[in-house]
Scaffold this active site. Structure first.
Site, short mmCIF file in Angstrom:
data_model
loop_
_atom_site.label_atom_id
_atom_site.label_comp_id
_atom_site.label_asym_id
_atom_site.label_seq_id
_atom_site.Cartn_x
_atom_site.Cartn_y
_atom_site.Cartn_z
N PHE A 71 2.13 -1.42 6.58
CA PHE A 71 1.08 -1.80 7.51
C PHE A 71 0.06 -0.68 7.67
O PHE A 71 -1.13 -0.93 7.87
CB PHE A 71 1.68 -2.18 8.87
CG PHE A 71 0.69 -2.82 9.79
CD1 PHE A 71 0.10 -4.03 9.47
CD2 PHE A 71 0.33 -2.21 10.98
CE1 PHE A 71 -0.83 -4.63 10.32
CE2 PHE A 71 -0.59 -2.79 11.84
CZ PHE A 71 -1.17 -4.01 11.50
N TYR A 72 0.52 0.57 7.57
CA TYR A 72 -0.40 1.71 7.58
C TYR A 72 -1.45 1.55 6.49
O TYR A 72 -2.66 1.65 6.75
CB TYR A 72 0.38 3.01 7.39
CG TYR A 72 -0.48 4.19 7.01
CD1 TYR A 72 -1.40 4.72 7.91
CD2 TYR A 72 -0.36 4.78 5.75
CE1 TYR A 72 -2.19 5.81 7.56
CE2 TYR A 72 -1.15 5.87 5.40
CZ TYR A 72 -2.05 6.38 6.30
OH TYR A 72 -2.84 7.46 5.94
N ALA A 73 -1.00 1.30 5.27
CA ALA A 73 -1.93 1.14 4.15
C ALA A 73 -2.84 -0.06 4.36
O ALA A 73 -4.04 -0.02 4.04
CB ALA A 73 -1.16 1.00 2.84
N THR A 104 -3.93 -1.24 7.22
CA THR A 104 -4.99 -0.93 8.19
C THR A 104 -6.09 -0.09 7.55
O THR A 104 -7.27 -0.26 7.86
CB THR A 104 -4.44 -0.19 9.42
OG1 THR A 104 -3.87 1.07 9.04
CG2 THR A 104 -3.42 -1.03 10.16
#
Length: 349
Positions: A164-166, A168
């Site tokens: 999910f970091y990537a 965003t």
């Protein structure tokens, strides 16, 4: 034209707002800009994702510079962000703040939603309203996700984020493109590759490895050590950002050819640039170099691949060189030595 008068912003930029200025990369960039005589306003929320004392120590060092001013507030606080930007009247913004860390996004994805999406939207809105001459925004090599062809190039598709970091950060790139197109706002996205060096984050591998080895604790080595990274020294990274600052993208004229390898949008003043060392280093070799520098062997706890992780990263940094004439080149062994010297001094170990 700026809302602050008749001044139109163009390089060289002399007033730069840096979000995340108390962070690892933000501190080093702000310090570099200040040493060049550029006025910097730091904006940081001092989140407790890692040791806030480390952030406050960086913050205090920056405050020793006469041309540094600061605001402590979250990106999500639009009123505070707007007030700080309007009072400082920057001609450029470097947006480094946000929720970092691949693994933490498995535990607390909402922190990434709030900071990386809402917070970045607020930064873009401020940049649009103030007609900033160049908005630079941090992305990550993690956006390359499941891509297997290496080295990673900016013109490669990056549609398969694994965390999910990537996701965003990929969303930030898309949001930035829309703002650049709609408002003719020059935006450069830069993708980082495993940044390390003095004043680094405690959640990153080098910091954890050095700390554990010196205390005789085992280190977790994922995928049984069969991993590789393009390790980028923080001093090289911020030098690349600094040089890119003076190269804001320009919207191409209709039908204008874009040079091969350039990620410049055909319909917007928007570009994405890798900043990496351009060298793939095996994790086992990285650990060997740490052991050699410390003079202490590591106790290696071999682990399976962590969810969302990738086996390798490797940057094609030719666009950075094409735009600025600069290429990061810090040897990993020397970069590790500089980190260890800082770590021993700061923690007395």
């Amino acid at each position: 034209m700026s809302e602050h008068g008749d001044q139109s912003f163009e390089p060289p930029f002399r007033r730069v707002l840096v979000t995340g200025a108390a962070g690892f990369i933000g501190y080093h960039l702000a310090d570099l800009l200040l040493r060049e005589g550029i006025a910097v306003h730091g904006y940081d929320g001092m989140s407790d994702y890692y040791d806030v004392n480390l952030k406050r120590r960086r913050w205090q060092m920056l405050k020793q510079h006469p041309h540094f001013t600061a605001t402590e507030a979250l990106l999500e606080d639009m009123d505070a962000l707007s007030a700080a930007a309007e009072a400082f009247a920057p001609d450029a913004i470097v947006h480094l703040a946000g929720q970092a860390g691949v693994r933490y996004s498995l535990e607390n994805p909402r922190a990434y939603l709030d900071s990386n999406l809402v917070g970045s939207f607020n930064v873009m809105e401020v940049a649009r309203r103030l007609r900033i001459g160049h908005l630079m925004m941090a992305s990550t090599s993690s956006v390359y996700g499941a891509n297997e062809a290496m080295p990673f190039a900016e013109t490669d598709k990056a549609d398969t984020p694994l965390t999910f970091y990537a996701a965003t950060k990929k969303a930030n790139e898309a949001m930035g493109h829309a703002y650049a197109h709609l408002w003719n706002l020059p935006i450069t996205m830069f993708r980082f590759f495993t940044v390390y060096g003095p004043w680094g984050r405690p959640d990153m591998a080098l910091f954890q490895f050095v700390d554990a080895i010196l205390e005789g604790r085992p280190i977790d080595v994922y995928n049984h050590g069969e991993m590789a990274r393009d390790f980028t020294y923080v001093g090289d990274l911020v030098r690349g950002i600094r040089l890119l600052l003076d190269v804001p993208p320009v919207r191409p004229a209709p039908g204008e050819a874009i040079p091969a390898g350039d990620s410049l949008s055909p319909v917007a003043p928007w570009r994405v640039v890798n900043i990496g060392n351009g060298e793939r280093v095996r994790l086992t070799d990285f650990i060997d170099a740490i052991e050699a520098e410390l003079g202490v062997p590591a106790i290696r706890n071999l682990m399976p691949m962590q969810k969302g992780d990738v086996p390798a990263t490797w940057a094609d940094a030719s666009l950075l060189r094409q735009l600025t004439g600069y290429a990061p080149a810090m040897p990993v062994r020397e970069g590790i030595a500089r980190f260890v010297a800082w770590f021993r001094d700061y923690y007395g170990k």
